[in-house]
Structures are given as C-alpha cells and as structure tokens.
Scaffold this active site. Structure first.
Site, mmCIF file in Angstrom:
data_model
loop_
_atom_site.group_PDB
_atom_site.id
_atom_site.type_symbol
_atom_site.label_atom_id
_atom_site.label_comp_id
_atom_site.label_asym_id
_atom_site.label_seq_id
_atom_site.Cartn_x
_atom_site.Cartn_y
_atom_site.Cartn_z
ATOM 1 N N ARG A 1 0.850 -1.182 0.000
ATOM 2 C CA ARG A 1 0.000 0.000 0.000
ATOM 3 C C ARG A 1 0.891 1.239 0.000
ATOM 4 N NH1 ARG A 1 -2.512 2.958 4.932
ATOM 5 N NH2 ARG A 1 -3.707 4.526 3.820
ATOM 6 N N TYR B 1 -4.099 1.651 16.008
ATOM 7 C CA TYR B 1 -2.824 1.694 16.717
ATOM 8 C C TYR B 1 -2.891 1.428 18.215
ATOM 9 C CZ TYR B 1 -0.372 3.251 12.552
ATOM 10 O OH TYR B 1 0.189 3.302 11.305
ATOM 11 N N ASN C 1 -7.200 1.786 10.054
ATOM 12 C CA ASN C 1 -5.874 1.946 10.645
ATOM 13 C C ASN C 1 -6.059 1.949 12.150
ATOM 14 O OD1 ASN C 1 -4.980 2.267 8.058
ATOM 15 N ND2 ASN C 1 -4.419 4.434 8.250
ATOM 16 N N GLU D 1 -3.291 -0.284 8.258
ATOM 17 C CA GLU D 1 -2.117 0.114 9.046
ATOM 18 C C GLU D 1 -2.248 -0.438 10.458
ATOM 19 O OE1 GLU D 1 -1.158 4.318 9.336
ATOM 20 O OE2 GLU D 1 -1.489 4.613 7.193
ATOM 21 N N HIS E 1 -2.876 10.943 0.988
ATOM 22 C CA HIS E 1 -2.302 10.697 2.311
ATOM 23 C C HIS E 1 -1.651 12.004 2.775
ATOM 24 C CE1 HIS E 1 -0.840 7.254 5.066
ATOM 25 N NE2 HIS E 1 -0.462 8.378 5.668
HETATM 26 C C1 PNW Z 1 -1.065 7.381 10.852
HETATM 27 N N1 PNW Z 1 -3.465 10.006 16.248
HETATM 28 O O1 PNW Z 1 -1.012 8.624 11.483
HETATM 29 C C2 PNW Z 1 -0.713 7.645 9.403
HETATM 30 O O2 PNW Z 1 -1.577 7.090 8.470
HETATM 31 C C3 PNW Z 1 0.711 7.375 9.073
HETATM 32 O O3 PNW Z 1 1.105 8.223 8.033
HETATM 33 C C4 PNW Z 1 1.590 7.512 10.296
HETATM 34 O O4 PNW Z 1 2.944 7.389 10.013
HETATM 35 C C5 PNW Z 1 1.144 6.443 11.281
HETATM 36 O O5 PNW Z 1 -0.251 6.492 11.527
HETATM 37 C C6 PNW Z 1 1.882 6.486 12.606
HETATM 38 O O6 PNW Z 1 1.627 7.687 13.276
HETATM 39 C C7 PNW Z 1 -1.631 8.900 12.680
HETATM 40 O O7 PNW Z 1 -3.111 11.021 16.832
HETATM 41 C C8 PNW Z 1 -1.238 10.056 13.343
HETATM 42 O O8 PNW Z 1 -4.389 9.302 16.692
HETATM 43 C C9 PNW Z 1 -1.833 10.421 14.512
HETATM 44 C C10 PNW Z 1 -2.848 9.632 15.043
HETATM 45 C C11 PNW Z 1 -3.243 8.483 14.397
HETATM 46 C C12 PNW Z 1 -2.627 8.120 13.210
#
Ligand code: PNW
Length: 460
Positions: A75, A295, A293, A366, A119
């Site tokens: 991707r 995290y 995505n 992601e 993006h």
């Molecule tokens: C994503 N938050 O960014 C992006 O899609 C990527 O480009 C980035 O490198 C990756 O996650 C890691 O950060 C985010 O604050 C940035 O919740 C901030 C947040 C979530 C995703």
C-alpha cells in the site's frame, strides 16, 4: 499456531511524503507538508520530507526488500502534486511516469499495488487559492485528480483507497494545528471533514460510472483507536461509545448509513454541516471494503468538565464536544509515541465495526509501533516490535475465528520514514533506514514477517 485464511492478504504500507523525497524533482509542485515542515518549530528538529528515504530514486531496491519479506501487497500513496503540480488542470507527465514504473515493477515482483489517493500531501496551490479542505470546490478538484489516476493507472491498479484517515486531516490539521495546514479551530474540523466525505463520494461515483470495466475496487481508510469504558457504570459505557462515534462513525456512518451519527448532530448543532438528500444518496454505499488503521487503546470515562486528555496528539479529538475523559492504565506498556500496547483492543475494535456496519469485509491498512531502534553490528534487534505484531495478529486471528471478516493486514511501515511532526525520531519501520547513507537494513521483525507470510500463520 494459528493459521489465517488461505486468501488472507499480507501487506506493508507507506505514504508518499513520508518516504519519497525528491520534493521538487521533475516538475513536482509543493505540497502543504513541504510548506508546513519548513516553518521553524512545526516538526521535530525542523525535519522535512525533502529527501526522506529517497524512495523516488530507490524504489527498485525497496521492491526487492518487499519481495524478500514475502508480502503479497504493498500500500503506497500518490503525491497529488507530483502528477498535478497545482492540484488542477496541468498534468506532469514525469510524475505519471514515476508511478507507472513503480506499479510495473511491483507487478513484475508479484506484489499487488494498493493505492491511496490522498495521504495528506495536498498541493500547496489548493491551500493558497482555495483554502484547502475548507473550500467547497475541493471536492471537484479531488474527483478530477482521482479521475486522472483511474485513467492512467487503473489498467493495472485494482485496489484503491480514496482518503487516508480523514479524522487526522480534520482534527490534527484543522483542529489542533499540529499537522499541515496547521489551523486551530473548534468548527473547521467539521467543515473540512464534510468536504473530505463528499470528495471521497464523488471520486467513487466517477470510478463506478466510468471505470467499471477496469474491475477494480475502491474504499476509504479511517483510523480509530479502541475506547474501553473506564468502569462498569452506564455513564462510562455511554462515554466510550460516544468517543467511538466521534472518532470513527463520524466518517463511517455517512458512508455505511447515509448520515452523521445522531449524537454528533445533537451535540454540535450548527457546527456540523448537513448533507442534502441527494448527497446522502450519493455518499451511502461508497466503500467496497472497510479500511481500518488501528494503533492503540485508551480508557474513556464520562467527563466531569475538567479536561484530562493528556495524550501527545490529544487523540480524543475535540473532547469538550464529547464530554469524555481519556486515560491509560499505568500497567500498559507504551511505545515511543506513548501509544499503549493493548492487543485485545484491536479485537474489540473489529467487533464494533462488524456489529455497527453489518459485517463488512475489513482490511487493516495500518498497524504498527515505534521504538528507538538501534543498529548494532549491522543488525536491529527489535524484539518489542516483533512482540507487538505477534500479539496484535493473535487478536486479529481470534476476531476472524469469531466471525469478523478481516481479509488482510498491512504492517505500518515498510521502512522507517518521516513521521510527520515527530520527524525521523519515531521509527515505525520493519526496515531500518540510516538517514545519512539511506541504507536499508531489515530489522528482526522483517525477518519474522517473512516467516509469517510464508506459513500464513503466527506462532503464539
Ligand atoms: C497514521 N493520532 O497517522 C498515518 O496514516 C501514518 O502516516 C503515520 O505514520 C502512522 O499512523 C503512525 O503515526 C496517525 O493522533 C497520526 O491518533 C496520529 C494519530 C493516528 C494516526
């Protein structure tokens, strides 16, 4: 050992501004990230994506490394200003040629391209002349740009993602001002988001009306962290649900149900723009798959009115609008970003999507983590990242066995890169990048990933 379905798609992901470099090469126009990162104080150490990983010149080597990892899919995103330097009208053929070569080389390596159209690197001219995502013509500019991409690349690209993480664009770009274009407001995020959703829908409409013969599919990727009620009280359960609605349903409800969540309408009043009847019809059903995505996880509690949101990016959004307080369990391990490692949150997130949106096909586009990796004797022992992936994948596998239609997983990221406001300090990669020599070195996690893709299973 837990096996994934036979047709499960293993991939890895990047984005244009974070890896390409060559910021002004061969006719590329400037983007809002070129401008934003050149302003003192906006990024860690004043770092920019001017060179980044120089993927623009090293993409062949990168494809070879991907092949070594055994991934079936890659991707990446197209830099709008590389193929349309001012965002509209003129096409830069050199930019088209770059992506043509990239796509051809991927296909030759048996790696399926998954292309994100946006993006975050908006052509700067659109910001200066049209107010970026606040101007209402942006929806047509985006749709025209998408049309160029379908026309030029759609014979070979069959998997499209219109927008990456509209939440981040709206909240971090127009609410907190920590990302480009750096605006601070409590109303602009809702207007920017409105235009993002309409832009997405218009692009999908063009794709379906004019490019059906290409037999591709198209969707959108949204980001969401899990929100776990802090206590068993109904108030905290409602707060957690509300937090998820302000985070993910903000974008997914219009697309899957035809309008914004009721709770947002009630709480935001006039700050939340309204879709017309025709727009609702146009927007509904415009995603062939659910791109997620994911995290991290936080506890959510009903707010007593004092803002206790202490996360780095304040990733609760505009907390006053939600009356939600977020917190972490002190027992949770955190990554360098201070994002908690909570694998079970991933499974709960997937179930929430399954239940709210009628069990769609989901792709995690992601998932990953940053640590302060070090190169020692030519090797990077990132055992913590390996553990992160192992446990998040275990959680994914459980979700699948419980009926969630998770069809693929893209590790973020293929290699260390420009991590936006955090610059090069935050290393998210499966490959280590030495930003002086630009050498790439597979980390332990990349070698482990090769095993996972080969066996289609993870040892737990
Ligand atoms: C994503 N938050 O960014 C992006 O899609 C990527 O480009 C980035 O490198 C990756 O996650 C890691 O950060 C985010 O604050 C940035 O919740 C901030 C947040 C979530 C995703």
């Amino acid at each position: 050992m837990k096996t994934f379905p036979n047709d499960f798609i293993w991939g890895t992901a990047t984005s244009s501004y974070q890896i390409e470099g060559a910021a002004a090469a061969d006719g590329k126009g400037p983007s809002i990230w070129d401008a934003f990162s050149s302003i003192p104080g906006k990024t860690f150490n004043g770092e920019t994506g001017e060179i980044a990983c120089d993927h623009y010149h090293k993409f062949r080597e990168d494809i070879q490394l991907m092949k070594n990892m055994g991934v079936k899919a890659y991707r990446f995103s197209i830099a709008w200003a590389r193929i349309m330097p001012t965002g509209k009208d003129t096409i830069n053929e050199a930019g088209i040629a770059f992506y043509n070569e990239l796509i051809d080389n991927l296909l030759e390596a048996d790696i399926t391209p998954w292309v994100t159209l946006y993006h975050w690197d908006l052509p700067l001219a659109l910001q200066l002349e049209d107010d970026g995502w606040l101007g209402k013509n942006i929806t047509d500019y985006f749709a025209n740009y998408a049309n160029v991409c379908f026309e030029r690349f759609g014979d070979r690209v069959k998997n499209w993602i219109t927008l990456n993480e509209s939440w981040v664009v709206a909240i971090l770009g127009y609410g907190q001002g920590v990302f480009a274009p750096g605006r601070i407001s409590t109303s602009e995020p809702y207007l920017a988001a409105h235009h993002l959703i309409l832009a997405h829908a218009k692009a999908v409409q063009i794709f379906r009306n004019s490019y059906a013969h290409q037999n591709g599919r198209i969707g959108i990727t949204n980001n969401c962290d899990w929100r776990e009620p802090l206590t068993d009280s109904q108030e905290d359960k409602d707060a957690a649900e509300r937090a998820l609605e302000f985070f993910l349903a903000w974008f997914a409800d219009p697309i899957y149900k035809g309008d914004y969540p009721q709770v947002m309408k009630e709480r935001l009043g006039d700050r939340l723009p309204k879709f017309s009847k025709e727009e609702k019809v146009m927007i509904k059903g415009t995603s062939d798959f659910f791109g997620l995505n994911h995290y991290t996880t936080m506890y959510a509690a009903h707010s007593d009115g004092t803002n206790k949101d202490t996360n780095v990016y304040g990733n609760g959004g505009i907390s006053e609008d939600q009356d939600v307080d977020l917190s972490l369990d002190p027992e949770w391990k955190v990554t360098l970003m201070q994002w908690a490692v909570v694998p079970w949150g991933c499974k709960k997130m997937l179930h929430w999507i399954k239940d709210r949106y009628d069990n769609p096909n989901i792709y995690i586009t992601e998932n990953g983590c940053s640590y302060s990796d070090e190169l020692i004797n030519g090797e990077v022992d990132d055992q913590e990242r390996l553990n992160f992936y192992k446990h998040y994948l275990e959680s994914c596998q459980e979700a699948i066995s419980e009926g969630v239609k998770l069809k693929g997983y893209f590790a973020w990221s293929f290699m260390d890169n420009f991590e936006w406001a955090s610059g090069y300090k935050m290393r998210f990669g499966l490959h280590y990048v030495d930003f002086k020599t630009l050498e790439r070195i597979p980390k332990k996690s990349a070698l482990w990933f090769r095993d996972v893709t080969a066996k289609n299973s993870v040892d737990f």
